[in-house]
Write a protein that holds these residues in place. Structure first.
Motif, PDB file in Angstrom:
ATOM      1  N   UNK A  19       0.935  -1.203   0.097  1.00  0.00           N
ATOM      2  CA  UNK A  19       0.173   0.006   0.168  1.00  0.00           C
ATOM      3  C   UNK A  19       0.839   1.194  -0.069  1.00  0.00           C
ATOM      4  N   UNK A  21       1.350   5.562  -0.477  1.00  0.00           N
ATOM      5  CA  UNK A  21       0.537   6.798  -0.240  1.00  0.00           C
ATOM      6  C   UNK A  21       1.660   8.016  -0.766  1.00  0.00           C
ATOM      7  N   UNK A  23       2.461  11.961  -0.884  1.00  0.00           N
ATOM      8  CA  UNK A  23       2.024  12.945  -0.028  1.00  0.00           C
ATOM      9  C   UNK A  23       1.556  14.210  -1.079  1.00  0.00           C
ATOM     10  N   UNK A  26      -1.864  13.094  -2.593  1.00  0.00           N
ATOM     11  CA  UNK A  26      -3.120  12.308  -1.694  1.00  0.00           C
ATOM     12  C   UNK A  26      -3.448  11.239  -2.312  1.00  0.00           C
ATOM     13  N   UNK A  28      -3.613   7.270  -2.810  1.00  0.00           N
ATOM     14  CA  UNK A  28      -3.222   5.997  -2.025  1.00  0.00           C
ATOM     15  C   UNK A  28      -3.516   4.740  -3.204  1.00  0.00           C
ATOM     16  N   UNK A  29      -2.446   3.908  -3.438  1.00  0.00           N
ATOM     17  CA  UNK A  29      -2.616   2.601  -4.165  1.00  0.00           C
ATOM     18  C   UNK A  29      -2.245   1.477  -3.676  1.00  0.00           C
ATOM     19  N   UNK A  30      -2.804   0.389  -3.960  1.00  0.00           N
ATOM     20  CA  UNK A  30      -2.372  -0.951  -3.428  1.00  0.00           C
ATOM     21  C   UNK A  30      -1.949  -1.980  -4.676  1.00  0.00           C
ATOM     22  N   UNK A 123      16.295  -1.192  10.272  1.00  0.00           N
ATOM     23  CA  UNK A 123      16.170   0.153   9.697  1.00  0.00           C
ATOM     24  C   UNK A 123      17.397   0.183   8.655  1.00  0.00           C
ATOM     25  N   UNK A 136      12.078   0.058   7.017  1.00  0.00           N
ATOM     26  CA  UNK A 136      11.960  -0.714   8.464  1.00  0.00           C
ATOM     27  C   UNK A 136      11.447  -2.002   7.896  1.00  0.00           C
ATOM     28  N   UNK A 148       8.055  -1.162   6.014  1.00  0.00           N
ATOM     29  CA  UNK A 148       7.538   0.337   5.611  1.00  0.00           C
ATOM     30  C   UNK A 148       8.668   1.050   4.877  1.00  0.00           C
ATOM     31  N   UNK A 150       9.718   4.940   3.620  1.00  0.00           N
ATOM     32  CA  UNK A 150       9.425   6.351   3.701  1.00  0.00           C
ATOM     33  C   UNK A 150      10.502   7.220   2.644  1.00  0.00           C
ATOM     34  N   UNK A 157       8.584  15.413   2.433  1.00  0.00           N
ATOM     35  CA  UNK A 157       8.328  13.881   2.364  1.00  0.00           C
ATOM     36  C   UNK A 157       7.507  13.810   1.268  1.00  0.00           C
ATOM     37  N   UNK A 160       5.034   7.394   1.129  1.00  0.00           N
ATOM     38  CA  UNK A 160       5.286   6.129   2.202  1.00  0.00           C
ATOM     39  C   UNK A 160       4.767   4.825   1.601  1.00  0.00           C
ATOM     40  N   UNK A 161       5.391   3.711   1.833  1.00  0.00           N
ATOM     41  CA  UNK A 161       4.581   2.409   1.360  1.00  0.00           C
ATOM     42  C   UNK A 161       4.766   1.556   2.557  1.00  0.00           C
ATOM     43  N   UNK A 162       3.926   0.858   2.648  1.00  0.00           N
ATOM     44  CA  UNK A 162       3.799  -0.416   3.633  1.00  0.00           C
ATOM     45  C   UNK A 162       3.716  -1.811   2.959  1.00  0.00           C
TER      46      UNK A 162
END
Lengths: 175, 175
Positions: A19, A21, A23, A26, A28-30, A123, A136, A148, A150, A157, A160-162
């Motif tokens: 996922x 995002x 900034x 704004x 968001x993607x999966x 990290x 991380x 994650x 960043x 920034x 971000x991705x998770x």
């Protein structure tokens, strides 16, 4: 857990759900992808040449990993494939910290730092072109890896991705 | 950073972008929300009564926070509002670890543990009904908070979520 064990724990096949995002927009993607992580020996020619490019004695590295991805299973999305190499060079007296070299295909390789915390989260900090990237990685269980990243650019920034990553087990081990 | 400073750093208004992933259905979702996090004093009646319910001397708590959310800004999604209370009770000799009490509106409150790592990531572990929830919170900068949560049920991992949270600053501080 020491850094060698951590890197070894990453080796294998993973189903990766990302996922992200952005900034500024704004948005968001999966995305879904299959990851293959393989161990890279210290005498591998790629490891040796990357260490030499960065003025690091290859004998100081404990090894590394190649990470390949393939998004074929993400139906309806543009297929993406690629690979990256990560080399780990522990500090002499404090091997929970050290240097890393990361090489993205067809891009100049980058040098950075790692730190393996007492909470067993790794990290990674890298400067790639105009961006700094902090990643991380930790294990919820041996077969569930969370990650994650960043990304920071000149203007703050950027993204971000998770990643939730589930190990693909051979059929006999699934039971 | 100590635990008091960490909790104080969370106080404020945040724009929260959540990405969640459900393991069984392989469904990924994205949601936006506005968070308001307020400090809860040790003499607040809610803190005192929750500590007493869990057999903890309220004087051992350093305080807590109330977290309220409102998803009105997430156009096209069903509006969700709610709030939760988190109380922090450090261990006497090692205040980087301790107990927490979390109370979700209209649900029984739960007791768990926290650990603030050397990497300044706060890990919260709670048992809520049949689920265990592990949350990690860290600051990329004073105004960018990142947060993951992992929920495990009786049959294995159930859901992950990742939150990118940007502090809402008063207009005069944005420049």
């Amino acid at each position: 857990m020491d850094i060698q064990t951590f890197i070894e724990s990453c080796i294998g096949q993973w189903f990766s759900q990302r996922s992200s995002y952005q900034f500024d927009t704004e948005k968001a993607e999966s995305h879904k992808s299959e990851l293959t992580i393989e161990w890279l020996d210290t005498d591998h020619s790629l490891l040796v040449s990357l260490c030499q490019q960065h003025g690091i004695d290859p004998n100081q590295a404990i090894g590394g990993q190649t990470v390949s991805w393939n998004s074929s299973s993400d139906y309806g999305q543009k297929k993406q494939t690629g690979s990256t190499i990560l080399i780990v060079i522990p500090d002499n007296n404090t091997p929970q910290t050290g240097q890393i070299i990361q090489s993205f295909q067809s891009k100049p390789s980058s040098q950075g730092n790692y730190s393996l915390g007492e909470d067993e989260a790794l990290t990674l900090i890298l400067e790639v072109g105009d961006f700094s990237i902090e990643e991380r990685i930790w294990f919820a269980s041996p077969n569930l890896r969370l990650r994650t990243s960043l990304m920071k650019g000149k203007n703050g920034y950027n993204r971000t991705a998770f990643y939730s990553e589930i190990r693909r087990l051979p059929p006999q081990e699934v039971a």
